[in-house]
Design a protein around this motif. Structure first.
Motif, PDB file in Angstrom:
ATOM      1  N   LYS A 154       0.811  -1.213   0.000  1.00  0.00           N
ATOM      2  CA  LYS A 154       0.000   0.000   0.000  1.00  0.00           C
ATOM      3  C   LYS A 154       0.850   1.271   0.000  1.00  0.00           C
ATOM      4  CE  LYS A 154      -3.859  -2.281   0.198  1.00  0.00           C
ATOM      5  NZ  LYS A 154      -4.797  -2.271  -0.939  1.00  0.00           N
ATOM      6  N   ILE A 155       2.116   1.175  -0.348  1.00  0.00           N
ATOM      7  CA  ILE A 155       2.966   2.358  -0.453  1.00  0.00           C
ATOM      8  C   ILE A 155       3.515   2.421  -1.869  1.00  0.00           C
ATOM      9  CG2 ILE A 155       5.001   3.568   0.406  1.00  0.00           C
ATOM     10  CD1 ILE A 155       4.637   2.219   3.066  1.00  0.00           C
ATOM     11  N   HIS A 156       2.941   3.290  -2.686  1.00  0.00           N
ATOM     12  CA  HIS A 156       3.365   3.453  -4.061  1.00  0.00           C
ATOM     13  C   HIS A 156       4.279   4.679  -4.184  1.00  0.00           C
ATOM     14  CE1 HIS A 156      -0.545   1.231  -5.481  1.00  0.00           C
ATOM     15  NE2 HIS A 156       0.184   0.523  -4.639  1.00  0.00           N
ATOM     16  N   ARG A 157       5.122   4.657  -5.185  1.00  0.00           N
ATOM     17  CA  ARG A 157       6.056   5.773  -5.378  1.00  0.00           C
ATOM     18  C   ARG A 157       5.317   7.095  -5.552  1.00  0.00           C
ATOM     19  NH1 ARG A 157      10.280   4.781  -9.990  1.00  0.00           N
ATOM     20  NH2 ARG A 157      10.818   3.138  -8.484  1.00  0.00           N
ATOM     21  N   ASP A 158       4.187   7.061  -6.254  1.00  0.00           N
ATOM     22  CA  ASP A 158       3.429   8.287  -6.508  1.00  0.00           C
ATOM     23  C   ASP A 158       2.743   8.836  -5.260  1.00  0.00           C
ATOM     24  OD1 ASP A 158       4.165   8.081  -9.143  1.00  0.00           O
ATOM     25  OD2 ASP A 158       2.270   7.192  -9.817  1.00  0.00           O
ATOM     26  N   ASP A 159       2.723   8.052  -4.186  1.00  0.00           N
ATOM     27  CA  ASP A 159       2.072   8.495  -2.958  1.00  0.00           C
ATOM     28  C   ASP A 159       3.028   9.219  -2.007  1.00  0.00           C
ATOM     29  OD1 ASP A 159      -0.237   7.217  -3.846  1.00  0.00           O
ATOM     30  OD2 ASP A 159       0.326   5.322  -2.875  1.00  0.00           O
ATOM     31  N   LEU A 160       4.317   9.167  -2.285  1.00  0.00           N
ATOM     32  CA  LEU A 160       5.298   9.717  -1.346  1.00  0.00           C
ATOM     33  C   LEU A 160       5.141  11.228  -1.167  1.00  0.00           C
ATOM     34  CD1 LEU A 160       8.529   7.701  -2.262  1.00  0.00           C
ATOM     35  CD2 LEU A 160       6.818   7.223  -0.500  1.00  0.00           C
ATOM     36  N   LEU A 161       5.122  11.963  -2.273  1.00  0.00           N
ATOM     37  CA  LEU A 161       5.017  13.423  -2.163  1.00  0.00           C
ATOM     38  C   LEU A 161       3.684  13.878  -1.569  1.00  0.00           C
ATOM     39  CD1 LEU A 161       6.801  14.751  -5.380  1.00  0.00           C
ATOM     40  CD2 LEU A 161       7.644  14.702  -3.026  1.00  0.00           C
ATOM     41  N   PRO A 162       2.531  13.314  -1.981  1.00  0.00           N
ATOM     42  CA  PRO A 162       1.279  13.710  -1.329  1.00  0.00           C
ATOM     43  C   PRO A 162       1.283  13.433   0.171  1.00  0.00           C
ATOM     44  CG  PRO A 162       0.811  12.604  -3.389  1.00  0.00           C
ATOM     45  CD  PRO A 162       2.285  12.440  -3.155  1.00  0.00           C
ATOM     46  N   ALA A 163       1.869  12.327   0.583  1.00  0.00           N
ATOM     47  CA  ALA A 163       1.913  11.996   2.012  1.00  0.00           C
ATOM     48  C   ALA A 163       2.816  12.953   2.772  1.00  0.00           C
ATOM     49  CB  ALA A 163       2.398  10.561   2.199  1.00  0.00           C
ATOM     50  N   LEU A 164       3.866  13.444   2.114  1.00  0.00           N
ATOM     51  CA  LEU A 164       4.802  14.360   2.761  1.00  0.00           C
ATOM     52  C   LEU A 164       4.311  15.805   2.742  1.00  0.00           C
ATOM     53  CD1 LEU A 164       8.135  12.890   1.380  1.00  0.00           C
ATOM     54  CD2 LEU A 164       7.423  12.914   3.778  1.00  0.00           C
ATOM     55  N   ALA A 165       3.270  16.087   1.952  1.00  0.00           N
ATOM     56  CA  ALA A 165       2.767  17.456   1.858  1.00  0.00           C
ATOM     57  C   ALA A 165       2.259  17.952   3.210  1.00  0.00           C
ATOM     58  CB  ALA A 165       1.652  17.537   0.811  1.00  0.00           C
ATOM     59  N   TRP A 166       1.571  17.064   3.942  1.00  0.00           N
ATOM     60  CA  TRP A 166       1.011  17.489   5.235  1.00  0.00           C
ATOM     61  C   TRP A 166       2.076  17.941   6.231  1.00  0.00           C
ATOM     62  CZ3 TRP A 166       1.520  13.767   9.432  1.00  0.00           C
ATOM     63  CH2 TRP A 166       1.186  14.315  10.674  1.00  0.00           C
ATOM     64  N   PRO A 167       3.106  17.148   6.555  1.00  0.00           N
ATOM     65  CA  PRO A 167       4.084  17.619   7.545  1.00  0.00           C
ATOM     66  C   PRO A 167       4.849  18.858   7.091  1.00  0.00           C
ATOM     67  CG  PRO A 167       4.821  15.568   6.534  1.00  0.00           C
ATOM     68  CD  PRO A 167       3.403  15.766   6.132  1.00  0.00           C
ATOM     69  N   VAL A 168       5.141  18.966   5.797  1.00  0.00           N
ATOM     70  CA  VAL A 168       5.854  20.152   5.305  1.00  0.00           C
ATOM     71  C   VAL A 168       4.963  21.382   5.432  1.00  0.00           C
ATOM     72  CG1 VAL A 168       6.873  21.239   3.274  1.00  0.00           C
ATOM     73  CG2 VAL A 168       7.343  18.834   3.760  1.00  0.00           C
ATOM     74  N   LEU A 169       3.694  21.259   5.046  1.00  0.00           N
ATOM     75  CA  LEU A 169       2.769  22.380   5.181  1.00  0.00           C
ATOM     76  C   LEU A 169       2.557  22.747   6.649  1.00  0.00           C
ATOM     77  CD1 LEU A 169       0.073  21.493   2.479  1.00  0.00           C
ATOM     78  CD2 LEU A 169       1.742  23.364   2.420  1.00  0.00           C
ATOM     79  N   TRP A 170       2.577  21.747   7.519  1.00  0.00           N
ATOM     80  CA  TRP A 170       2.442  22.026   8.957  1.00  0.00           C
ATOM     81  C   TRP A 170       3.597  22.879   9.442  1.00  0.00           C
ATOM     82  CZ3 TRP A 170       5.690  20.831  13.029  1.00  0.00           C
ATOM     83  CH2 TRP A 170       5.190  21.107  14.310  1.00  0.00           C
TER      84      TRP A 170
END
Length: 230
Positions: free
Chosen positions: A150-166
């Motif tokens: 359930k961890i695809h390469r295309d999911d990495l940046l969307p998943a990291l968007a939240w902590p960076v935006l925080w």
């Protein structure tokens, strides 16, 4: 007979996994509810330096903590797993974001956020549930029970968007409200240089954990079928 044993083991793994994810959801929800109840009833405060802050401000600050947000994401991802909603990209992104966030929560708490000497028994309980118990339950549950693949390469940046935006939002809002959720982000006390260095270290940790999670997931997916984790 051998086939029966394999089938039984598979069922047992499924039941154990569901139980583990259920416990994780309950512990996360308990910690979150106890903490907000303590704030609303003024039994305790997350930030004792803000004792004069209004109730709406205290509640706003509650939701600004990375710990609270990561535990909320864990609770959501556990609920999706238990309801069998694991076949969407939304789940994959939320699951990975929660895994990264709660891991950072546990690591930072262990390294830099020792419990305050001013904590009451209730606040200490909430602190240990949200900073220690949930991170351990989440990481171990993911490693042992999945779900896998359930961890695809295309999911990495969307998943990291939240902590960076925080991080960006916290630093942008801090000077306006004169408040920062964590000592290592208090620009008014440690200066921009040290704050940005701290952010860089945390950002590197985010990206490293995302890459490590994908690598581990790929290896574990080859060893066992994804279906046993649901």
């Amino acid at each position: 007979m051998a086939g029966t044993r394999r089938y039984s083991a598979r069922v047992e793994t499924t039941r154990t996994g569901r139980l583990w994810h259920t416990v994780t959801l309950v512990v996360a929800a308990l910690g979150l509810v106890l903490q907000i109840v303590a704030i609303v009833t003024r039994t305790d405060l997350l930030d004792h330096s803000a004792v004069t802050a209004s109730m709406p401000e205290q509640v706003r600050r509650y939701f600004c903590y990375f710990t609270i947000q990561s535990n909320l994401l864990v609770a959501v991802s556990m609920a999706l797993i238990l309801r069998g909603r694991t076949d969407t990209r939304l789940f994959r992104v939320v699951r990975l974001a929660s895994l990264i966030g709660i891991t950072v929560t546990g690591v930072v708490a262990f390294v830099a956020l020792a419990p305050s000497s001013n904590y009451t028994a209730l606040n200490l309980l909430c602190d240990r549930l949200l900073h220690i118990a949930v991170p351990l339950l989440t990481v171990v549950g993911w490693a042992v029970f999945g779900p896998r693949g359930k961890i695809h390469r295309d999911d990495l940046l969307p998943a990291l968007a939240w902590p960076v935006l925080w991080l960006v939002a916290t630093l942008a809002l801090g000077p306006v409200v004169d408040w920062y959720p964590y000592p290592f982000l208090r620009v008014n006390e440690i200066g921009w240089g040290q704050t940005l260095l701290n952010c860089l270290v945390i950002a590197v940790l985010f990206f490293a954990l995302a890459a490590a999670a994908r690598w581990v997931d790929l290896r574990l997916t080859r060893r066992r079928p994804a279906s046993v984790t649901r």
